[in-house]
Design an enzyme around this catalytic site. Structure first.
Site, short mmCIF file in Angstrom:
data_model
loop_
_atom_site.label_atom_id
_atom_site.label_comp_id
_atom_site.label_asym_id
_atom_site.label_seq_id
_atom_site.Cartn_x
_atom_site.Cartn_y
_atom_site.Cartn_z
N GLU A 1 -0.31 -9.45 -0.83
CA GLU A 1 -1.74 -9.76 -0.62
C GLU A 1 -2.49 -9.82 -1.96
O GLU A 1 -3.38 -10.64 -2.13
CB GLU A 1 -2.36 -8.73 0.33
N GLY B 1 0.58 -5.16 0.78
CA GLY B 1 -0.52 -5.24 -0.18
C GLY B 1 -0.10 -5.86 -1.50
O GLY B 1 -0.94 -6.39 -2.24
N ALA C 1 0.85 -1.19 0.00
CA ALA C 1 0.00 0.00 0.00
C ALA C 1 0.88 1.24 0.00
O ALA C 1 2.06 1.17 0.36
CB ALA C 1 -0.88 -0.02 1.25
N GLU D 1 4.06 -5.22 7.33
CA GLU D 1 3.22 -4.16 7.89
C GLU D 1 3.54 -3.88 9.36
O GLU D 1 3.48 -2.73 9.81
CB GLU D 1 1.74 -4.53 7.76
N1 3HC Z 1 4.53 3.51 -0.08
C1 3HC Z 1 4.97 4.73 -0.48
N2 3HC Z 1 6.23 4.97 -0.86
C2 3HC Z 1 7.08 3.93 -0.85
C3 3HC Z 1 6.69 2.64 -0.46
C4 3HC Z 1 5.34 2.45 -0.07
N3 3HC Z 1 4.86 1.24 0.27
N4 3HC Z 1 7.74 1.82 -0.56
C5 3HC Z 1 8.77 2.57 -1.00
N5 3HC Z 1 8.37 3.84 -1.17
C6 3HC Z 1 9.16 4.96 -1.70
C7 3HC Z 1 10.26 5.39 -0.74
O1 3HC Z 1 9.78 6.34 0.18
C8 3HC Z 1 11.27 5.97 -1.68
O2 3HC Z 1 10.84 7.26 -2.02
P1 3HC Z 1 11.89 8.44 -2.28
O3 3HC Z 1 12.71 7.99 -3.44
O4 3HC Z 1 11.04 9.61 -2.53
O5 3HC Z 1 12.69 8.54 -1.00
C9 3HC Z 1 11.15 5.10 -2.93
O6 3HC Z 1 9.86 4.49 -2.84
C10 3HC Z 1 12.18 4.00 -3.04
O7 3HC Z 1 12.19 3.28 -1.81
P2 3HC Z 1 13.55 2.85 -1.10
O8 3HC Z 1 14.51 3.98 -1.11
O9 3HC Z 1 13.18 2.25 0.19
O10 3HC Z 1 14.06 1.75 -2.14
P3 3HC Z 1 14.78 0.37 -1.87
O11 3HC Z 1 15.05 -0.22 -3.18
O12 3HC Z 1 15.92 0.58 -0.92
O13 3HC Z 1 13.72 -0.54 -1.08
C11 3HC Z 1 11.58 -1.55 -0.68
C12 3HC Z 1 12.56 -0.94 -1.72
C13 3HC Z 1 12.17 -2.82 -0.09
C14 3HC Z 1 10.30 -1.84 -1.39
C15 3HC Z 1 11.38 -0.53 0.46
O14 3HC Z 1 11.04 0.73 -0.09
C16 3HC Z 1 10.29 -0.91 1.42
O15 3HC Z 1 10.51 -1.69 2.31
N6 3HC Z 1 9.09 -0.32 1.27
C17 3HC Z 1 8.01 -0.50 2.17
C18 3HC Z 1 7.32 -1.84 1.97
C19 3HC Z 1 6.15 -1.97 2.91
O16 3HC Z 1 6.23 -1.70 4.09
N7 3HC Z 1 5.01 -2.43 2.36
C20 3HC Z 1 3.83 -2.59 3.12
C21 3HC Z 1 3.03 -1.33 3.07
S1 3HC Z 1 1.61 -1.38 4.11
C22 3HC Z 1 0.48 -2.34 3.28
O17 3HC Z 1 0.77 -2.85 2.24
C23 3HC Z 1 -0.86 -2.45 3.90
C24 3HC Z 1 -1.71 -3.49 3.30
O18 3HC Z 1 -1.65 -4.63 4.09
C25 3HC Z 1 -3.12 -3.08 3.21
#
Ligand code: 3HC
Length: 699
Positions: A106, A103, A65, A126
Site C-alpha cells: 500500500e 501496508g 503493518a 490482510e
Molecule cells: N508484523 C509483525 N511481525 C511480523 C510481520 C508483521 N507484518 N511479518 C513478519 N513478522 C515477524 C514474524 O513474526 C517473525 O518473528 P519471529 O522471528 O520473532 O518469529 C519474523 O518477522 C520473520 O517472519 P517469518 O518467520 O514469517 O519469515 P519468512 O521469511 O518465513 O516470511 C513474510 C516473511 C512472508 C513477510 C511473512 O512473515 C509474512 O507473511 N508476514 C506477514 C505479512 C502480512 O500479513 N502483512 C500484512 C499485515 S496487515 C497490514 O499490512 C494492514 C494494512 O493494510 C494497514
C-alpha cells in the site's frame, strides 16, 4: 533494541533515498510510518532533491503493518505515510526486493512508480489475518490494474511474483537487483520531469456486471462463518462506484468492523503460533546443526512417495528405495501421476514438474543410499519390520547420517534399539498426503541427540513443512490429542446421535468435511484392524461395535460404495442410508444402550472437550511444549477451521472453568475416559488461559 533510526534519509546525486530499517521484515512498527512521513517532507523541502526512492534495508522491502499492534490501542497518527507519499510534490519510486505485502504494497501503491527485482513478491494478504487492506489498497489496486485482478488478489491474499506483478501493471519495471540502491537511484533520475501519476487521481475502476456477486458465490462454502472475505469484496466494490476519498472512508469503516472481531483475533494468534512452534527453548542457542543436503526415503508406498515429493518440490535431491523392484516402479508411477494431476489442475507448471521429477532418483539397494545426510523410513507400520530396516540402515549409512522414522504411533526408542546409534534416531511423522499436508511432527526419543532434533526441525521447514516438537508417547501429540474425539464420535452414535447429524454439526462449525464422511473417504478397514490389534494386546480395550459391524458387512467406505453413508456409482456425495440407522439401533439394543436425542451443542462439546482434556494431559506430561503448538497441529494436520484459532484457542472462548466442570460431570457419568486433567483443573481454578499452557520443562 538498538537506538538507530527506523527510517533513514540521505540525498545521493539529487535523489532522496528513504530507507526503512526495522528488522527482521521492516513491518510498519513504532516510528516507521512517521519516519516515512518525515523523510518525504524533508525530500520535498530540500531544493537539492528532485525525486525520491523508498526502499527497505536487509532482506525485504516492507512486510506490512506490525501485526503485533493490532487489537491494541495505537497512538493516533496525524498523517499516514500513504497520504504523505500520495501528496508528495516530487515523484517517489518504490524499489521492491523481498516482500511488499499489505501496508508495504500500500505504501508502494501510494508512490508514483514501482520497480522490483526478480524473485520479489507483492500482495495484499490482510484477509489471511481476518482484516482487509486498510492503507488504501482496496481503492488504489483496482484503479491501477482493474477490479477483477485486484479483487482476486485481495480476496485470496496470495503473493504475486514480480514478473506477474509487472504483467498486471502493479510494477513498472523489473530491475536486475544486483545493486538495488544504485539501480533505484538511476530509475528515479529517469522519471524526473515526467508527469506525476497519482493513483488516487484516477476515476473509479470499471467492473464487469456480476463480478462481485459471482465472487461472493464462489467463496460461499470456504468462507462460511467468516466476515473478512466479504468485507474485502465490499471494499473493492466501493472502488468501482465511489470517488477516491469516499472509497477510503468506506475502506476504513469496513476495516474497523474487522480489526477486533474474534475471527481476526484467532487468525493473528494462528500467525504467531505458527512461528512460535519452531522454537525449542531447551536446545542450546549455539548448537551446531549438521547440514542436510541429500536425502533418501525407504519405502515407495503412498507415504514414502509423498515424502520424496516434498524433498523434490523444495529443491533437494532424494533417493527412493523399496523392498521390491515392482514396489519401486509402482511408487514412481504414482509420483509421476500425482505431478501430472497437479499440472492438469494448474497448481504447478509442466516446467516445474520436469525440474522436480528428476530430483527423485530410484535406487535398487539400501547400500545405494549410504552417503545420504538423512534417511526417512516410511515402510509398513509394524515394529519388527521397522526394526529390521533400521538394523540394515545402521549397517550401511555413514556414521553422521540422521535416521528418521515416519511412524504415527510406534515407540521411537524401540526402533532406535535396532541400531548402535540411538542418538541419531528421531521420528518424522508426516500427515497424508505427505506432499500436501503442512504438518510435520518431529518426535524426540529418550536418546535422540539435541543436534538431531534441531536438524530435523530445520529440515522440516526446508521442505515446506511446519515442524512441531512431540515427545515419545503413544500417538505422539497430534493423533493422541484426537483419539478421544474419534472415540466420542462413535460412542455418541451408540447413544443415539446419527452420523449425519454429527457431520453436519462439524461442517457448520467449519470443518471441510464431517468426521464420518472423512472415515468413509479414508476407509473404515484401517482403524478396524488397529482396534482388533489393540484388543488382542489389552482385553479392556474399548471396542467400537458399530464400525466393526459395518466393516464386517462389507461397508468399508467410499471404495466399497458404502460405509457410514451410501454412494452412487461414480459419485462421492454421501447419501444417508436407512440401513445404517437400522444397524445402529440393532447394535445399541444388543449392547443394552439406551438411545436418546442429542443437541448440536452437546455433540460439539463432547467431541472437542474430550480433545481439550487429552491435550492438557499431553502438555502436563511434557510431551507437547505448548498449547499453541497443539493448535498449530490441529490447523495444519486436521483441517480445524483456521478462523477459530485452533482447539485450545477455541476452548478459551468457552472458558477453562466451564469446560472443567462439564468434564468433571461427564467423568461422574461415563467413567475413566473423562478423568479430568490436573493441568485443566489448575487453569480452571486460576482463571488462566488454556492457550497459554506450557510443558513443565519450559517453566
Ligand atoms: N508484523 C509483525 N511481525 C511480523 C510481520 C508483521 N507484518 N511479518 C513478519 N513478522 C515477524 C514474524 O513474526 C517473525 O518473528 P519471529 O522471528 O520473532 O518469529 C519474523 O518477522 C520473520 O517472519 P517469518 O518467520 O514469517 O519469515 P519468512 O521469511 O518465513 O516470511 C513474510 C516473511 C512472508 C513477510 C511473512 O512473515 C509474512 O507473511 N508476514 C506477514 C505479512 C502480512 O500479513 N502483512 C500484512 C499485515 S496487515 C497490514 O499490512 C494492514 C494494512 O493494510 C494497514
Amino acid at each position: 533494541m538498538s537506538d538507530a533510526p527506523v527510517v533513514r534519509f540521505e540525498v545521493v546525486e539529487g535523489i532522496g533515498v528513504i530507507t526503512v530499517d526495522y528488522p527482521p521484515v521492516n513491518a510498519l512498527g513504532p516510528g516507521v510510518s512517521d519516519g516515512i512521513v518525515a523523510a518525504v517532507d524533508q525530500g520535498n523541502a530540500d531544493p537539492a532533491v528532485q525525486a525520491m526512492v523508498l526502499m527497505g534495508a536487509g532482506r525485504t522491502f516492507i512486510a506490512g503493518a506490525d501485526i503485533r499492534r493490532f487489537g491494541k490501542p495505537r497512538p493516533p497518527s496525524p498523517r499516514r505515510s500513504y497520504d504523505a507519499l500520495d501528496e508528495s510534490a516530487k515523484p517517489v519510486v518504490a524499489a521492491i526486493h523481498g516482500y511488499a505485502l499489505g501496508g508495504g504494497l500500500e505504501n508502494a501503491l501510494s508512490c508514483q512508480w514501482r520497480i522490483a527485482v526478480p524473485g520479489a513478491k507483492v500482495g495484499l494478504p490482510e484477509v489471511l489475518i481476518g482484516i482487509l487492506p486498510g492503507g488504501g489498497g482496496t481503492q488504489r489496486l483496482p484503479r491501477l490494474i482493474g477490479a477483477k485482478p485486484a479483487l482476486e488478489m485481495i480476496v485470496t491474499g496470495r503473493h504475486v511474483p514480480a514478473e506477474e506483478a509487472k504483467a498486471l501493471g502493479i510494477v513498472d519495471a523489473i530491475i536486475p537487483g544486483k545493486d538495488l540502491r544504485a539501480e533505484a537511484i538511476a530509475f528515479a533520475k529517469s522519471v524526473i520531469g515526467k508527469p506525476m501519476r497519482r493513483i488516487s487521481a484516477m476515476p473509479p475502476a470499471a467492473a464487469e456486471p456480476g463480478l462481485f456477486d459471482d465472487m461472493r458465490k464462489s467463496i460461499a462454502r470456504k468462507a462460511r462463518n467468516q466476515k473478512a472475505p466479504y468485507n474485502c469484496i465490499a471494499a473493492v466494490e466501493a472502488a468501482t462506484r465511489l470517488p477516491f476519498p469516499e472509497g477510503l472512508a468506506e475502506e476504513k469503516r469496513l476495516f474497523q468492523e474487522l480489526e477486533n472481531a474474534p475471527e481476526a483475533q484467532a487468525l493473528r494468534y494462528a500467525f504467531f503460533a505458527e512461528r512460535e512452534i519452531a522454537r525449542i527453548p531447551f536446545l542450546p542457542k549455539d548448537l551446531a546443526l549438521p547440514e542436510i543436503r541429500t536425502a533418501a526415503v525407504v519405502g515407495a508406498g503412498t507415504m514414502g512417495g509423498g515424502i520424496a515429493m516434498s524433498f523434490a518440490d523444495n529443491g533437494f535431491p532424494v533417493k527412493l528405495v523399496d523392498a521390491s523392484p515392482e514396489g519401486l516402479a509402482r511408487g514412481l508411477q504414482r509420483i509421476r501421476d500425482n505431478y501430472a494431476v497437479s499440472v492438469k489442475r494448474g497448481s504447478i507448471t509442466q516446467a516445474q514438474m520436469d525440474e522436480r521429477l528428476p530430483r527423485i532418483q530410484p535406487v535398487e539397494r539400501i547400500e545405494d543410499i549410504a552417503d545420504c545426510d538423512v534417511v526417512i523410513e516410511a515402510v509398513f507400520e509394524q515394529l519388527p519390520v521397522k526394526q529390521e530396516i533400521f538394523a540394515r540402515l545402521d549397517a550401511v549409512m555413514k556414521p553422521e547420517a540422521i535416521l528418521l522414522t515416519n511412524t504415527s504411533a510406534i515407540d521411537i526408542d524401540r526402533i532406535a534399539d535396532a541400531t548402535k546409534r540411538p542418538q541419531m534416531v528421531a521420528g518424522a511423522h508426516f500427515f497424508a498426503p505427505a506432499n500436501v499436508m503442512k504438518l510435520l511432527e518431529v518426535v524426540e526419543g529418550p536418546r535422540t541427540a539435541p543436534e538431531v532434533l534441531g536438524a530435523t526441525m530445520k529440515l522440516g521447514r526446508a521442505i515446506g513443512k511446519i515442524s512441531g516438537y512431540a515427545g515419545n508417547c503413544d500417538g505422539f501429540v497430534a493423533n493422541r490429542s484426537r483419539i478421544f474425539f474419534t472415540l466420542e464420535q462413535n460412542i455418541m452414535v451408540e447413544e443415539g446421535a446419527l452420523p449425519e447429524q454429527i457431520d453436519k454439526v462439524m461442517v457448520d462449525f467449519g470443518y471441510p468435511m464431517g468426521p464420518f464422511a472423512v472415515n468413509d473417504m479414508s476407509g473404515l478397514d484401517v482403524s478396524y484392524f488397529t482396534r482388533k490389534r489393540r484388543l488382542a494386546e489389552d482385553p479392556n480395550y474399548r471396542t467400537l461395535p458399530i464400525p466393526d459391524r459395518l466393516v464386517e458387512s462389507g461397508r468399508k467406505g467410499q471404495k466399497t460404495g458404502a460405509g457410514w453413508y451410501r454412494y452412487e456409482k461414480g459419485d462421492r456425495t454421501p447419501q444417508v442410508d436407512p440401513e445404517v440407522h437400522r444397524l445402529i439401533k440393532e447394535v445399541a439394543a444388543e449392547q443394552g444402550i439406551e438411545q436418546r436425542p442429542f443437541t448440536d451443542e452437546e455433540i460439539l462439546h463432547r467431541l472437542l472437550f474430550a480433545s481439550v482434556n487429552e491435550a492438557c494431559k499431553i502438555i502436563e506430561e511434557d510431551k507437547a511444549l505448548r498449547a499453541s503448538d497443539i493448535d498449530v497441529m490441529w490447523l495444519n494436520g486436521f483441517g480445524f477451521p483456521r478462523y477459530r484459532g485452533g482447539l485450545m484457542f477455541w476452548a478459551d472462548g468457552i472458558g477453562a472453568e466451564a469446560i472443567y466442570n462439564q468434564i468433571a460431570a461427564w467423568h461422574q457419568r461415563y467413567g475413566d475416559r473423562w478423568r479430568p486433567s490436573a493441568l485443566l483443573r489448575r487453569i480452571a481454578e486460576s482463571g488462566g488461559k488454556l492457550r497459554e499452557a506450557k510443558a513443565p520443562r519450559l517453566q
